[in-house]
Design a protein around this motif. Structure first.
Motif, PDB file in Angstrom:
ATOM      1  N   PRO A 151     -17.852 -22.901  17.820  1.00  0.00           N
ATOM      2  CA  PRO A 151     -16.550 -22.289  18.105  1.00  0.00           C
ATOM      3  C   PRO A 151     -15.611 -22.326  16.906  1.00  0.00           C
ATOM      4  N   ARG A 152     -14.814 -21.292  16.789  1.00  0.00           N
ATOM      5  CA  ARG A 152     -13.785 -21.313  15.762  1.00  0.00           C
ATOM      6  C   ARG A 152     -12.654 -22.251  16.153  1.00  0.00           C
ATOM      7  N   LEU A 153     -12.419 -22.355  17.478  1.00  0.00           N
ATOM      8  CA  LEU A 153     -11.303 -23.166  17.979  1.00  0.00           C
ATOM      9  C   LEU A 153     -11.712 -23.976  19.196  1.00  0.00           C
TER      10      LEU A 153
ATOM     11  N   ALA B  58     -15.589 -26.063  13.172  1.00  0.00           N
ATOM     12  CA  ALA B  58     -14.642 -25.755  14.240  1.00  0.00           C
ATOM     13  C   ALA B  58     -13.296 -26.395  13.937  1.00  0.00           C
ATOM     14  N   THR B  59     -12.237 -25.725  14.332  1.00  0.00           N
ATOM     15  CA  THR B  59     -10.893 -26.284  14.248  1.00  0.00           C
ATOM     16  C   THR B  59     -10.521 -26.821  15.626  1.00  0.00           C
ATOM     17  N   ILE B  60     -10.101 -28.082  15.681  1.00  0.00           N
ATOM     18  CA  ILE B  60      -9.790 -28.738  16.948  1.00  0.00           C
ATOM     19  C   ILE B  60      -8.278 -28.910  17.073  1.00  0.00           C
ATOM     20  N   LEU B  61      -7.739 -28.543  18.226  1.00  0.00           N
ATOM     21  CA  LEU B  61      -6.312 -28.715  18.498  1.00  0.00           C
ATOM     22  C   LEU B  61      -6.120 -29.652  19.687  1.00  0.00           C
ATOM     23  N   LEU B  62      -5.429 -30.768  19.465  1.00  0.00           N
ATOM     24  CA  LEU B  62      -5.072 -31.684  20.542  1.00  0.00           C
ATOM     25  C   LEU B  62      -3.651 -31.370  20.984  1.00  0.00           C
TER      26      LEU B  62
END
Length: 260
Positions: free
Chosen positions: A93-95, A136-140
């Motif tokens: 995934p990209r995000l 992947a870039t992870i956003l919390l």
């Protein structure tokens, strides 16, 4: 461990966490259950214009590559399992959006001792994602809105006595007269901030992880954003609220993905 994503294009979005990501109770035709089409993160309802829809508009390769493994009541301990399932569907995934602060909160005086355990459970999921999808870039995501502002949004509605009856005593936002209890709200907010600090600590150990830098905490919750179709649900947003949250969070996503 070798990665499983090398043979797959970097594309798509996955969401992990609890019912705040599932569109819970936002479909009047399906009261009290998840409505994934309305998820602010991954939904397909045009009225929501979710992060997925916005990302697909910016990067058409995203379209069709989306999975939401979030589940109502899910604690941080379930994130590894959710991530494993999600990566089986969208392997690179990209995000990745994770919204998990909620069920782990005890409001019984024990939360500060639980912060490290919570952090370890989130860390395990981040490490898994980093191994299997290192690009992947992870956003919390922090807790959307703050308890004081959100409590003010429902004051005077039938949701208040329900919230008052169902809240843990030390974090009950309403007093016996159904007014705002600022002392309890301060306590509750401090507990939430403890979990948010733990998210920031573990995120800092994973290069591709980003917090929202408190962006979600500034989301302005309106009375009209809550679901009142089923026992005056004061915990989940309706389509209007979910659309507002998606719009509010999109600049953060665009920034961490370097979208111009």
């Amino acid at each position: 461990m070798s990665t499983t994503s090398a043979s797959h294009p970097l594309r798509g979005i996955i969401a992990l966490g609890h019912s705040a990501l599932t569109g819970e109770n936002s479909d009047p035709q399906s009261v009290g259950v998840p409505a994934p089409q309305n998820s602010w993160a991954t939904g397909t309802n045009p009225a929501v214009d979710s992060i997925y829809q916005r990302l697909a508009a910016a990067d058409p390769a995203t379209r069709g590559h989306v999975v939401n493994e979030a589940a109502g009541g899910a604690p941080a301990a379930t994130l590894v399992g959710q991530a494993t399932q999600a990566l089986g569907v969208v392997p690179n995934p990209r995000l990745v959006i994770i919204e998990i602060i909620g069920t782990d909160i005890a409001c019984d005086g024990s939360d500060s001792s639980h912060y490290p355990v919570f952090g370890q459970q989130v860390q395990a999921a981040l490490d898994l994602i980093a191994r299997q999808a290192p690009h992947a870039t992870i956003l919390l995501v922090s807790w959307p809105g703050r308890p004081l502002q959100a409590s003010k949004a429902i004051i005077g509605t039938p949701a208040v006595p329900i919230a008052q009856a169902n809240s843990a005593p030390m974090c009950n936002p309403f007093d016996p007269n159904l007014g705002i209890d600022k002392q309890n709200i301060k306590m509750w907010t401090g507990i939430i901030e403890g979990y948010e600090s733990e998210l920031a600590n573990v995120c800092a150990t994973v290069p591709q992880c980003h917090t929202d830098n408190g962006r979600a905490t500034h989301f302005h919750v309106r009375t009209s954003y809550y679901n009142y179709t089923n026992d005056w649900d004061y915990q989940h947003y309706n389509v209007s609220g979910l659309a507002a949250l998606a719009k509010f969070m999109w600049p953060t996503v665009a920034k961490i993905l370097n979208l111009h």
